[in-house]
Design a protein around this motif. Structure first.
Motif, PDB file in Angstrom:
ATOM      1  N   UNK A  37       0.804  -1.226   0.000  1.00 34.17           N
ATOM      2  CA  UNK A  37       0.000   0.000   0.000  1.00 34.17           C
ATOM      3  C   UNK A  37       0.837   1.276   0.000  1.00 34.17           C
ATOM      4  N   UNK A  38       1.830   1.375   0.879  1.00 35.76           N
ATOM      5  CA  UNK A  38       2.619   2.603   0.969  1.00 35.76           C
ATOM      6  C   UNK A  38       3.377   2.867  -0.330  1.00 35.76           C
ATOM      7  N   UNK A  39       3.959   1.818  -0.899  1.00 42.34           N
ATOM      8  CA  UNK A  39       4.699   1.979  -2.150  1.00 42.34           C
ATOM      9  C   UNK A  39       3.760   2.323  -3.301  1.00 42.34           C
ATOM     10  N   UNK A  40       2.545   1.742  -3.295  1.00 43.01           N
ATOM     11  CA  UNK A  40       1.572   2.055  -4.339  1.00 43.01           C
ATOM     12  C   UNK A  40       1.150   3.521  -4.263  1.00 43.01           C
ATOM     13  N   UNK A  41       0.944   4.019  -3.054  1.00 45.72           N
ATOM     14  CA  UNK A  41       0.570   5.431  -2.910  1.00 45.72           C
ATOM     15  C   UNK A  41       1.673   6.337  -3.450  1.00 45.72           C
ATOM     16  N   UNK A  42       2.921   6.014  -3.150  1.00 47.79           N
ATOM     17  CA  UNK A  42       4.031   6.828  -3.651  1.00 47.79           C
ATOM     18  C   UNK A  42       4.100   6.766  -5.173  1.00 47.79           C
ATOM     19  N   UNK A  43       3.881   5.587  -5.734  1.00 53.05           N
ATOM     20  CA  UNK A  43       3.891   5.446  -7.182  1.00 53.05           C
ATOM     21  C   UNK A  43       2.789   6.295  -7.808  1.00 53.05           C
ATOM     22  N   UNK A  44       1.606   6.241  -7.233  1.00 51.32           N
ATOM     23  CA  UNK A  44       0.513   7.054  -7.740  1.00 51.32           C
ATOM     24  C   UNK A  44       0.815   8.538  -7.659  1.00 51.32           C
ATOM     25  N   UNK A  45       1.431   8.958  -6.577  1.00 51.27           N
ATOM     26  CA  UNK A  45       1.779  10.371  -6.426  1.00 51.27           C
ATOM     27  C   UNK A  45       2.773  10.820  -7.488  1.00 51.27           C
ATOM     28  N   UNK A  46       3.709   9.953  -7.845  1.00 48.92           N
ATOM     29  CA  UNK A  46       4.696  10.315  -8.873  1.00 48.92           C
ATOM     30  C   UNK A  46       4.022  10.454 -10.242  1.00 48.92           C
ATOM     31  N   UNK A  47       3.090   9.571 -10.532  1.00 44.95           N
ATOM     32  CA  UNK A  47       2.378   9.675 -11.807  1.00 44.95           C
ATOM     33  C   UNK A  47       1.525  10.941 -11.840  1.00 44.95           C
ATOM     34  N   UNK A  48       0.823  11.221 -10.767  1.00 46.17           N
ATOM     35  CA  UNK A  48      -0.053  12.387 -10.725  1.00 46.17           C
ATOM     36  C   UNK A  48       0.723  13.702 -10.715  1.00 46.17           C
ATOM     37  N   UNK A 109      -3.847   3.278  -4.809  1.00 50.06           N
ATOM     38  CA  UNK A 109      -3.685   4.151  -5.965  1.00 50.06           C
ATOM     39  C   UNK A 109      -4.898   5.040  -6.207  1.00 50.06           C
ATOM     40  N   UNK A 110      -5.978   4.779  -5.489  1.00 44.37           N
ATOM     41  CA  UNK A 110      -7.213   5.502  -5.733  1.00 44.37           C
ATOM     42  C   UNK A 110      -7.892   5.061  -7.018  1.00 44.37           C
TER      43      UNK A 110
END
Length: 247
Positions: A37-48, A109-110
């Motif tokens: 979860x934590x890594x997925x959130x960071x990945x999503x933030x980088x894309x956004x 990732x939302x």
């Protein structure tokens, strides 16, 4: 039309621009290695950060769809301790865990949708259809919606006719390896790669833009936008080439 890119890894993201006409980003890396979860959130933030406001769509973990003989090499990626025959083709004791991990990644990732890719061994026969139907029927209303990328013998029309009543959208390739425009009847999502050099030539972009104009208008009237996914190492360049022809 909604335009999007498929990212095999985040390195491709460096080719994106904040002004690219992108509505969604599909993350294929989660097919082999769904982050926690934590890594997925960071990945999503980088894309956004690169593409504000886009929809994120991760791939489902391969254990959900691919059996041991389907050629998936796990390597050093995240894995399940499951025996052959206990996963893939939407059946087996490990399927619930594979789907739960996929959902946790999507939630972080939302994401409201998840892409599932079925292998060639998942044929259009009655057994595959029953397994798929059983899996989809068991999903709750708050779980991610499925977008299906079938490989093998499924035609676009057959996949759409089967998936539509289940509420599953279908992804189809737009071009053959030879560069010929394919039949993609019923598919609401089209995947577009380039030629042998991964480049979408202006002639192909023009043909595609004209071919899709009426279909996109019909789907827009029905409130179902046509989605084009640009894939491969030149995804961003090909998306821009198509957007120019469309304009």
């Amino acid at each position: 039309m909604r335009l999007g890119v498929v990212l095999d890894d985040e390195a491709v993201l460096s080719g994106g621009r904040r002004d690219d006409p992108i509505g969604l980003v599909v993350l294929r890396s989660t097919f082999l290695n769904p982050p926690r979860a934590a890594a997925a959130r960071r990945m999503g933030e980088r894309v956004l950060a690169r593409h504000p406001g886009v929809e994120l769509v991760p791939y489902a973990w391969h254990y959900l769809t691919h059996e041991a003989g389907d050629g998936v090499v796990v390597g050093s990626n995240r894995s399940l301790d499951a025996k052959p025959g206990d996963y893939g083709h939407f059946r087996g004791g490990a399927i619930a865990q594979a789907w739960e991990i996929t959902k946790l990644c999507a939630e972080a990732l939302g994401a409201q949708r998840v892409m599932i890719r079925t292998p060639s061994s998942f044929s259009p026969g009655s057994l595959s259809r029953r397994r798929f139907t059983s899996f989809v029927s068991g999903l709750g209303p708050d779980e991610p919606k499925l977008v299906w990328e079938p490989e093998g013998l499924w035609s676009s029309a057959d996949a759409a006719a089967f998936g539509g009543p289940l509420g599953v959208e279908v992804v189809a390739p737009a071009f053959a390896m030879t560069g010929q425009l394919l039949e993609f009847e019923g598919a609401g999502w089209l995947r577009i790669g380039g030629g042998k050099d991964a480049r979408l030539r202006s002639s192909h972009a023009e043909i595609l833009a004209y071919a899709l104009a009426d279909l996109a208008a019909e789907r827009a009237e029905a409130g179902q936008p046509l989605t084009l996914l640009f894939d491969g190492p030149r995804a961003y360049a090909n998306l821009r080439a198509f957007a120019r022809e469309l304009a």
